[in-house]
Design a protein around this motif. Structure first.
Motif, PDB file in Angstrom:
ATOM      1  N   PHE A  39      39.455  40.980  37.912  1.00 39.29           N
ATOM      2  CA  PHE A  39      40.989  42.315  38.126  1.00 39.29           C
ATOM      3  C   PHE A  39      40.070  42.646  37.216  1.00 39.29           C
ATOM      4  CE2 PHE A  39      44.633  44.328  35.631  1.00 39.29           C
ATOM      5  CZ  PHE A  39      44.995  44.694  36.912  1.00 39.29           C
ATOM      6  N   ARG A  40      39.181  43.399  36.459  1.00 35.29           N
ATOM      7  CA  ARG A  40      39.628  44.656  35.873  1.00 35.29           C
ATOM      8  C   ARG A  40      37.700  45.382  37.254  1.00 35.29           C
ATOM      9  NH1 ARG A  40      40.985  47.130  30.630  1.00 35.29           N
ATOM     10  NH2 ARG A  40      38.917  47.996  30.860  1.00 35.29           N
TER      11      ARG A  40
ATOM     12  N   LEU B 283      37.804  45.077  39.719  1.00 34.40           N
ATOM     13  CA  LEU B 283      38.188  45.546  40.956  1.00 34.40           C
ATOM     14  C   LEU B 283      38.699  46.688  41.136  1.00 34.40           C
ATOM     15  CD1 LEU B 283      39.209  41.647  42.512  1.00 34.40           C
ATOM     16  CD2 LEU B 283      36.847  43.625  42.878  1.00 34.40           C
ATOM     17  N   THR B 284      39.361  46.901  39.875  1.00 35.51           N
ATOM     18  CA  THR B 284      40.833  48.194  40.136  1.00 35.51           C
ATOM     19  C   THR B 284      39.683  48.440  38.625  1.00 35.51           C
ATOM     20  OG1 THR B 284      42.028  46.579  38.089  1.00 35.51           O
ATOM     21  CG2 THR B 284      42.771  47.109  40.573  1.00 35.51           C
TER      22      THR B 284
ATOM     23  N   VAL C  36      45.235  51.181  33.384  1.00 35.62           N
ATOM     24  CA  VAL C  36      45.381  49.506  33.417  1.00 35.62           C
ATOM     25  C   VAL C  36      46.626  49.825  32.937  1.00 35.62           C
ATOM     26  CG1 VAL C  36      44.735  47.647  31.591  1.00 35.62           C
ATOM     27  CG2 VAL C  36      43.426  48.589  33.202  1.00 35.62           C
TER      28      VAL C  36
ATOM     29  N   GLY D  12      39.457  35.429  35.345  1.00 37.19           N
ATOM     30  CA  GLY D  12      40.213  36.028  35.842  1.00 37.19           C
ATOM     31  C   GLY D  12      40.913  37.730  35.680  1.00 37.19           C
ATOM     32  N   TRP D  13      40.730  37.707  34.256  1.00 37.14           N
ATOM     33  CA  TRP D  13      41.079  39.327  33.725  1.00 37.14           C
ATOM     34  C   TRP D  13      39.698  40.304  34.131  1.00 37.14           C
ATOM     35  CZ3 TRP D  13      44.314  42.529  33.043  1.00 37.14           C
ATOM     36  CH2 TRP D  13      44.123  43.610  31.938  1.00 37.14           C
TER      37      TRP D  13
ATOM     38  N   GLY E 122      35.098  43.972  32.079  1.00 35.10           N
ATOM     39  CA  GLY E 122      34.733  42.888  33.135  1.00 35.10           C
ATOM     40  C   GLY E 122      34.246  42.633  32.790  1.00 35.10           C
TER      41      GLY E 122
END
Length: 94
Positions: free
Chosen positions: A84-85, A87-88, A93, A80-81, A35
């Motif tokens: 996302f990586r 935060l999650t 995935v 954004g990706w 990320g």
């Protein structure tokens, strides 16, 4: 004696919940690293698309504007990706 038995049971129960969390540590670390890498490398599509569109266009100012818009889209997608990586990181995935 009863307190010792209860404490021993609680200790075993706590260890059984922490062991699976340690098993995925490397995967979590890799997700966070991917990320951050994605966020750091996000300006690269901007430069590539500007150069590509500038070279393809006949009227260069339109090439610059088109490359900027296309690069902004791809840069936002990469950021954004990456967010996302990060935060999650503890969710798979797949």
């Amino acid at each position: 004696m009863k307190k010792i038995a209860v404490m021993l049971c609680v200790l075993c129960l706590m260890l059984s919940f922490t062991a699976p969390a340690q098993a995925y540590y490397e995967e979590y670390k890799q997700n966070i690293k991917d990320g951050i890498g994605s966020i750091v490398k996000s300006p690269q599509p901007m430069a590539e698309s500007l150069k590509e569109e500038f070279n393809k266009s006949e009227f260069k100012p339109f090439g610059i504007v088109g490359g900027f818009l296309k690069g902004s889209y791809y840069m936002g997608k990469e950021i954004g990706w990456g967010i996302f990586r990060i935060l999650t990181f503890n969710l798979g995935v797949e």
